[in-house]
Design an enzyme around this catalytic site. Structure first.
Site, PDB file in Angstrom:
ATOM      1  N   SER A  54      -6.440  18.054   0.258  1.00 15.16           N
ATOM      2  CA  SER A  54      -7.451  17.820   1.258  1.00 15.16           C
ATOM      3  C   SER A  54      -6.972  18.950   2.382  1.00 15.16           C
ATOM      4  O   SER A  54      -7.850  19.079   3.237  1.00 15.16           O
ATOM      5  CB  SER A  54      -7.087  16.839   1.922  1.00 15.16           C
ATOM      6  OG  SER A  54      -5.585  16.579   2.510  1.00 15.16           O
ATOM      7  N   HIS A  84       7.029  19.808  -3.428  1.00 17.31           N
ATOM      8  CA  HIS A  84       7.327  18.457  -2.628  1.00 17.31           C
ATOM      9  C   HIS A  84       8.294  17.556  -3.442  1.00 17.31           C
ATOM     10  O   HIS A  84       8.386  16.238  -3.301  1.00 17.31           O
ATOM     11  CB  HIS A  84       6.204  17.509  -2.334  1.00 17.31           C
ATOM     12  CG  HIS A  84       5.266  18.267  -1.307  1.00 17.31           C
ATOM     13  ND1 HIS A  84       4.145  17.851  -0.985  1.00 17.31           N
ATOM     14  CD2 HIS A  84       5.629  19.265  -0.381  1.00 17.31           C
ATOM     15  CE1 HIS A  84       3.505  18.705  -0.152  1.00 17.31           C
ATOM     16  NE2 HIS A  84       4.608  19.602   0.242  1.00 17.31           N
ATOM     17  N   ALA A 139     -12.378  16.840 -11.014  1.00 14.59           N
ATOM     18  CA  ALA A 139     -11.333  17.966 -11.534  1.00 14.59           C
ATOM     19  C   ALA A 139     -11.401  17.948 -13.015  1.00 14.59           C
ATOM     20  O   ALA A 139     -11.665  18.966 -13.671  1.00 14.59           O
ATOM     21  CB  ALA A 139     -10.148  17.562 -11.117  1.00 14.59           C
ATOM     22  N   CYS A 191      21.647  13.570  -5.139  1.00 15.27           N
ATOM     23  CA  CYS A 191      22.656  12.988  -4.406  1.00 15.27           C
ATOM     24  C   CYS A 191      22.275  13.444  -2.945  1.00 15.27           C
ATOM     25  O   CYS A 191      22.636  14.589  -2.675  1.00 15.27           O
ATOM     26  CB  CYS A 191      23.922  13.390  -5.074  1.00 15.27           C
ATOM     27  SG  CYS A 191      25.530  12.633  -4.069  1.00 15.27           S
ATOM     28  N   ASP A 216       4.362  14.128  -9.563  1.00 13.40           N
ATOM     29  CA  ASP A 216       4.035  13.534 -10.939  1.00 13.40           C
ATOM     30  C   ASP A 216       4.438  14.482 -11.735  1.00 13.40           C
ATOM     31  O   ASP A 216       4.424  15.703 -11.385  1.00 13.40           O
ATOM     32  CB  ASP A 216       2.812  12.894 -11.124  1.00 13.40           C
ATOM     33  CG  ASP A 216       1.673  13.910 -10.920  1.00 13.40           C
ATOM     34  OD1 ASP A 216       0.694  13.571 -10.042  1.00 13.40           O
ATOM     35  OD2 ASP A 216       1.828  15.008 -11.756  1.00 13.40           O
ATOM     36  N   CYS A 259      26.714   8.726  -7.780  1.00 17.59           N
ATOM     37  CA  CYS A 259      26.207  10.296  -8.304  1.00 17.59           C
ATOM     38  C   CYS A 259      26.923  10.438  -9.478  1.00 17.59           C
ATOM     39  O   CYS A 259      28.002  10.502  -9.297  1.00 17.59           O
ATOM     40  CB  CYS A 259      26.424  11.045  -7.269  1.00 17.59           C
ATOM     41  SG  CYS A 259      26.330  12.719  -7.825  1.00 17.59           S
ATOM     42  N   GLU A 295     -14.819  17.317  -2.563  1.00 18.90           N
ATOM     43  CA  GLU A 295     -15.418  17.877  -1.498  1.00 18.90           C
ATOM     44  C   GLU A 295     -14.912  18.820  -0.809  1.00 18.90           C
ATOM     45  O   GLU A 295     -13.613  19.087  -1.040  1.00 18.90           O
ATOM     46  CB  GLU A 295     -15.773  16.565  -0.667  1.00 18.90           C
ATOM     47  CG  GLU A 295     -14.442  16.143  -0.033  1.00 18.90           C
ATOM     48  CD  GLU A 295     -14.239  14.454  -0.080  1.00 18.90           C
ATOM     49  OE1 GLU A 295     -15.346  13.839  -0.533  1.00 18.90           O
ATOM     50  OE2 GLU A 295     -13.229  14.076   0.356  1.00 18.90           O
TER      51      GLU A 295
HETATM   52  N1  APR Z   1     -11.335  15.455  -8.426  1.00 18.23           N
HETATM   53  C1  APR Z   1     -10.754  16.690  -7.530  1.00 18.23           C
HETATM   54  N2  APR Z   1     -10.744  16.188  -6.431  1.00 18.23           N
HETATM   55  C2  APR Z   1     -10.356  14.917  -6.038  1.00 18.23           C
HETATM   56  C3  APR Z   1     -10.622  14.008  -6.908  1.00 18.23           C
HETATM   57  C4  APR Z   1     -11.111  14.154  -8.146  1.00 18.23           C
HETATM   58  N3  APR Z   1     -11.295  13.352  -9.084  1.00 18.23           N
HETATM   59  N4  APR Z   1     -10.454  12.696  -6.216  1.00 18.23           N
HETATM   60  C5  APR Z   1      -9.957  13.083  -4.594  1.00 18.23           C
HETATM   61  N5  APR Z   1     -10.020  14.453  -4.648  1.00 18.23           N
HETATM   62  C6  APR Z   1      -9.709  15.300  -3.765  1.00 18.23           C
HETATM   63  C7  APR Z   1     -10.081  14.626  -2.323  1.00 18.23           C
HETATM   64  O1  APR Z   1     -11.330  15.099  -2.002  1.00 18.23           O
HETATM   65  C8  APR Z   1      -8.955  15.108  -1.428  1.00 18.23           C
HETATM   66  O2  APR Z   1      -9.516  16.452  -0.619  1.00 18.23           O
HETATM   67  O3  APR Z   1      -8.336  15.296  -3.598  1.00 18.23           O
HETATM   68  C9  APR Z   1      -7.806  15.508  -2.291  1.00 18.23           C
HETATM   69  C10 APR Z   1      -6.561  14.579  -2.014  1.00 18.23           C
HETATM   70  O4  APR Z   1      -6.391  14.897  -0.790  1.00 18.23           O
HETATM   71  P1  APR Z   1      -4.881  13.907  -0.164  1.00 18.23           P
HETATM   72  O5  APR Z   1      -4.988  12.580  -0.644  1.00 18.23           O
HETATM   73  O6  APR Z   1      -4.624  14.390   1.144  1.00 18.23           O
HETATM   74  O7  APR Z   1      -3.911  14.641  -1.311  1.00 18.23           O
HETATM   75  P2  APR Z   1      -2.814  16.034  -1.159  1.00 18.23           P
HETATM   76  O8  APR Z   1      -4.085  17.157  -0.504  1.00 18.23           O
HETATM   77  O9  APR Z   1      -2.396  16.425  -2.357  1.00 18.23           O
HETATM   78  O10 APR Z   1      -1.864  15.388  -0.015  1.00 18.23           O
HETATM   79  C11 APR Z   1      -0.814  16.516   0.293  1.00 18.23           C
HETATM   80  O11 APR Z   1       0.516  15.071   1.652  1.00 18.23           O
HETATM   81  O12 APR Z   1       1.257  12.946   1.603  1.00 18.23           O
HETATM   82  C12 APR Z   1       1.482  14.479   1.502  1.00 18.23           C
HETATM   83  O13 APR Z   1       3.294  14.846   0.116  1.00 18.23           O
HETATM   84  C13 APR Z   1       2.203  14.276  -0.028  1.00 18.23           C
HETATM   85  O14 APR Z   1       1.698  15.955  -1.590  1.00 18.23           O
HETATM   86  C14 APR Z   1       1.064  15.133  -0.493  1.00 18.23           C
HETATM   87  C15 APR Z   1       0.541  15.934   0.668  1.00 18.23           C
END
Ligand code: APR
Length: 229
Positions: free
Chosen positions: A173, A105, A215, A113, A90, A132, A199
């Protein structure tokens, strides 16, 4: 670079964009092999293009939240010393006012293209056979790094981490590499590592300090603390 900040889907969760691995996360509703791999795109480019068109529309309708704005405030207060490395596709960091942003990413708002590598601003609705603008071939794809592809800006990221005094990870995560390894790299380079997440993540052990919560609450207060130090 004094402060390097890795962000993930969690920083955009409160903007309504959801995450990937939380309950009802994107990967619980879509098979990532179908919509986020080169093989999935080769099998069914229309389905993949539609998936990213929907995410692009969600992103355009979303607003940056207090966490994005806090990071922009930090950069403005410490010009040239703050780098955001985001896993997110985003554009909420940029719309909040952050300038030094590396999207490792890729970006929903960019088109690529597949034939000549040319990039241009993505249309709201991308079609597979869009020609393209540079080579004219109908090989348009989302400018997003899929599983199995090489993330962007890795050299610049490694260089920034090697010089970081502070490394922070926000809303990720820690399950996807190479981003999941950045904290260990930064720690080895002598940075103070702080995790800000709802968490503990999979790589919490790599961090010196942790702030857990939404956050929009923990990031602004962390930035206030940094700027009052
Ligand atoms: N505030 C803070 N942390 C949050 C909130 C919030 N409101 N809501 C969720 N989280 C945390 C969750 O606890 C989790 O640890 O954000 C994390 C999101 O983890 P993912 O869904 O695995 O996202 P991300 O770590 O960005 O994934 C990495 O995986 O699928 C690929 O390319 C994709 O960029 C992505 C990458």
């Amino acid at each position: 670079m004094r402060i390097v900040i890795l962000t993930g889907a969690g920083i955009s969760a409160e903007s309504g964009l959801g995450t990937f691995r939380d309950k009802d996360g994107l990967w619980t509703r879509y098979d990532l092999n179908e919509v986020a791999t080169p093989e999935g795109f080769a099998r069914n480019p229309q389905r993949v293009t539609a998936f990213y068109n929907a995410r692009r529309a969600n992103c355009a309708a979303a607003q940056p939240n207090a966490a994005h704005h806090a990071l922009a405030r930090l950069e403005a207060a410490l010009p040239g010393q703050v780098l955001v490395v985001t896993q997110n596709v985003d554009d909420l960091h940029q719309r909040a006012g952050s300038h030094a942003v590396l999207q490792m990413h890729g970006a929903l708002m960019s088109a690529l293209c597949a034939a000549c590598g040319h990039r241009w601003p993505a249309p709201a609705v991308m079609a597979v056979d869009d020609p393209c603008p540079a080579c004219g071939q109908p090989r348009t794809r989302p400018d997003v790094v899929w599983f199995g592809e090489i993330p962007y800006h890795m050299d610049a990221i490694a260089e920034a981490i090697a010089q970081a005094r502070i490394f922070a990870a926000i809303g990720t995560s820690g399950q996807v590499w190479p981003a999941a390894g950045f904290a260990t790299e930064a720690r080895r380079a002598g940075a103070q590592c702080v995790e800000l997440n709802l968490e503990p993540s999979e790589v919490s052990h790599a961090f010196h300090t942790h702030h857990h919560g939404p956050a929009t609450q923990i990031v602004p207060s962390w930035v206030d603390t940094l700027l009052s130090a």
